[in-house]
Motif scaffolding. Structure first.
Motif, PDB file in Angstrom:
ATOM      1  N   PHE A   1       8.952  -0.580  10.515  1.00 33.58           N
ATOM      2  CA  PHE A   1       8.230   0.657  10.184  1.00 33.58           C
ATOM      3  C   PHE A   1       8.212   0.956   8.683  1.00 33.58           C
ATOM      4  O   PHE A   1       7.592   1.930   8.262  1.00 33.58           O
ATOM      5  CB  PHE A   1       8.871   1.848  10.916  1.00 33.58           C
ATOM      6  N   LEU A   2       8.864   0.131   7.877  1.00 33.36           N
ATOM      7  CA  LEU A   2       9.056   0.480   6.473  1.00 33.36           C
ATOM      8  C   LEU A   2       7.903   0.098   5.561  1.00 33.36           C
ATOM      9  O   LEU A   2       7.789   0.639   4.456  1.00 33.36           O
ATOM     10  CB  LEU A   2      10.355  -0.159   5.950  1.00 33.36           C
ATOM     11  N   SER A   3       7.051  -0.843   5.958  1.00 26.24           N
ATOM     12  CA  SER A   3       5.981  -1.287   5.073  1.00 26.24           C
ATOM     13  C   SER A   3       4.884  -1.977   5.884  1.00 26.24           C
ATOM     14  O   SER A   3       5.135  -2.453   6.992  1.00 26.24           O
ATOM     15  CB  SER A   3       6.537  -2.268   4.025  1.00 26.24           C
ATOM     16  N   THR A   4       3.662  -2.020   5.312  1.00 24.83           N
ATOM     17  CA  THR A   4       2.553  -2.742   5.952  1.00 24.83           C
ATOM     18  C   THR A   4       1.818  -3.641   4.954  1.00 24.83           C
ATOM     19  O   THR A   4       0.728  -4.118   5.232  1.00 24.83           O
ATOM     20  CB  THR A   4       1.540  -1.757   6.576  1.00 24.83           C
ATOM     21  N   GLU A   5       2.410  -3.870   3.783  1.00 26.75           N
ATOM     22  CA  GLU A   5       1.718  -4.658   2.756  1.00 26.75           C
ATOM     23  C   GLU A   5       1.508  -6.107   3.193  1.00 26.75           C
ATOM     24  O   GLU A   5       0.461  -6.704   2.933  1.00 26.75           O
ATOM     25  CB  GLU A   5       2.524  -4.624   1.448  1.00 26.75           C
ATOM     26  N   VAL A   6       2.499  -6.692   3.849  1.00 25.77           N
ATOM     27  CA  VAL A   6       2.349  -8.080   4.319  1.00 25.77           C
ATOM     28  C   VAL A   6       1.272  -8.163   5.401  1.00 25.77           C
ATOM     29  O   VAL A   6       0.482  -9.108   5.445  1.00 25.77           O
ATOM     30  CB  VAL A   6       3.693  -8.625   4.847  1.00 25.77           C
ATOM     31  N   ALA A   7       1.224  -7.157   6.274  1.00 25.73           N
ATOM     32  CA  ALA A   7       0.194  -7.123   7.319  1.00 25.73           C
ATOM     33  C   ALA A   7      -1.196  -7.125   6.712  1.00 25.73           C
ATOM     34  O   ALA A   7      -2.117  -7.805   7.195  1.00 25.73           O
ATOM     35  CB  ALA A   7       0.389  -5.882   8.199  1.00 25.73           C
TER      36      ALA A   7
END
Length: 399
Positions: free
Chosen positions: A57-63
């Motif tokens: 839940f901490l990040s979505t940059e890689v997604a």
């Protein structure tokens, strides 16, 4: 085939991949604390599962790198169809299960990228892949991150031994207290794993939604995608992945608590920084680089270059091998609905065969730490060198 059917099928396969990623990569966080006795196997896996869940839940940059980066977008959205994404997932899942069967700590991330790229090239041509993003956010980080993690672990290990300088390292005393630090550092690796690896599946699901016209191009993952991927990787982690833990963890039996703490801290720092920048790393490679660096940080240690070469070869083979399987699945899927069914049936049969084969040599929490890890064996410790010399002199005297 109804577009909704293939979209649902791809989402289901993506979550299956996320599950396999969880049990495949549990060892990255928990092998060393298990080997040094800092944590019991089942407790270690439970902690890893919980922190994988939180990390997702901490990040979505890689997604976003996966959903709107590696595969090019046109005016109508991404340039590949949901069927090709399905084929890419087939390649990634099968390679993950094959390496799991043989206890090989390969990269789940590169299996995913390879499967998607192989399927995309077969179905839409070489131009569909954005090679700038592939090189800048996947290939270069894969080369640089393990090296950076290894250097940091090397320096951290040297500092740990210098600060706690005692006449003899017996694994107890001041240095033995690093075991308690390993509980924190391994937990940090598990958290970092969730922030990076769970996002890859989020990116794939977002990619198929964009390809099917159900989501705007360039947008990030929806909340339900984040939640489902977080739980899938956490459940996979809790299932154990004992085969990989056996391969990775037991090779670390010579790893002292200061080394384990240094390796885990450098692994977590590297992965967390890369997740923030949107770099899709292989946690397996970063963890292995850290272990090698921490091993070299011990006075008198050296490198077994032959073994290091075999480890590197395994890393290099993952992407092209999964790409080949993904390309084959894409070729079959190109036959239409019949091809999709063939892929499902053949893939299912392969999975069944792998699971049946695995029962002949079952690995559980009770016997997970029993074989030598390739990564751990890269470093020749002073004590191991003395043992080999003594054995050689004994044999020479006997002859």
């Amino acid at each position: 085939m109804d577009p909704w059917v293939i979209v649902v099928l791809v989402i289901a396969l993506a979550l299956v991949f996320d599950f396999t990623n969880g049990f495949h990569d549990t060892a990255n966080a928990m092998a060393t604390p298990i080997a040094t006795g800092a944590l019991k196997p089942k407790m270690a896996v439970l902690i890893a599962a919980c922190l994988n869940l939180v990390g997702a839940f901490l990040s979505t940059e890689v997604a976003k790198t996966i959903s709107g980066g590696i595969i090019r977008e046109g005016s109508g959205g991404v340039l590949i169809s949901p069927e090709l994404i399905f084929a890419g997932l087939v390649g990634a899942i099968l390679w993950n299960l094959v390496t799991w069967l043989f206890g090989l700590p390969s990269s789940s991330s590169h299996a995913l990228f390879g499967g998607l790229i192989g399927a995309a090239v077969v179905g839409a041509g070489f131009g569909v892949v954005d090679y700038g993003v592939l090189v800048g956010k996947v290939v270069l980080p894969a080369l640089v991150a393990p090296l950076v993690a290894g250097v940091v672990a090397f320096v951290a290990t040297r500092l740990a031994y210098a600060i706690t300088n005692v006449p003899k390292d017996t694994g107890g005393g001041i240095r033995g207290r690093f075991r308690y630090g390993q509980i924190f550092s391994s937990s940090l690796v598990a958290l970092a794993h969730g922030t990076n690896d769970a996002q890859k599946t989020m990116g794939v699901i977002t990619l198929v939604l964009i390809a099917a016209g159900l989501q705007d191009a360039g947008s990030g993952p929806e909340l339900w995608v984040v939640v489902s991927c977080a739980f899938a990787i956490a459940i996979g982690t809790y299932s154990g992945g004992w085969r990989i833990i056996r391969t990775v963890g037991s090779g670390f039996t010579n790893v002292k608590p200061p080394q384990g703490f240094a390796a885990e801290t450098s692994t977590a720092a590297t992965i967390l920084a890369s997740s923030h920048l949107g770099f899709a790393l292989s946690t397996t490679q970063v963890a292995s680089g850290s272990v090698i660096g921490s091993g070299l940080g011990r006075k008198g240690a050296s490198v077994r270059w032959g073994t290091a070469g075999r480890v590197a070869l395994g890393w290099v083979l993952t992407l092209p091998a999964s790409a080949l399987v993904g390309a084959l699945a894409a070729f079959v899927a190109g036959l239409g609905p019949v091809g999709i069914i063939i892929d499902l049936v053949v893939g299912g049969l392969v999975v069944v065969v792998i699971l049946l084969r695995s029962r002949k040599n079952e690995v559980t929490s009770a016997n997970a730490v029993s074989e030598v890890s390739a990564a751990g064996e890269v470093v020749r410790t002073p004590k191991a060198t003395k043992r080999r010399r003594k054995a050689a002199s004994t044999q020479g005297g006997a002859s």
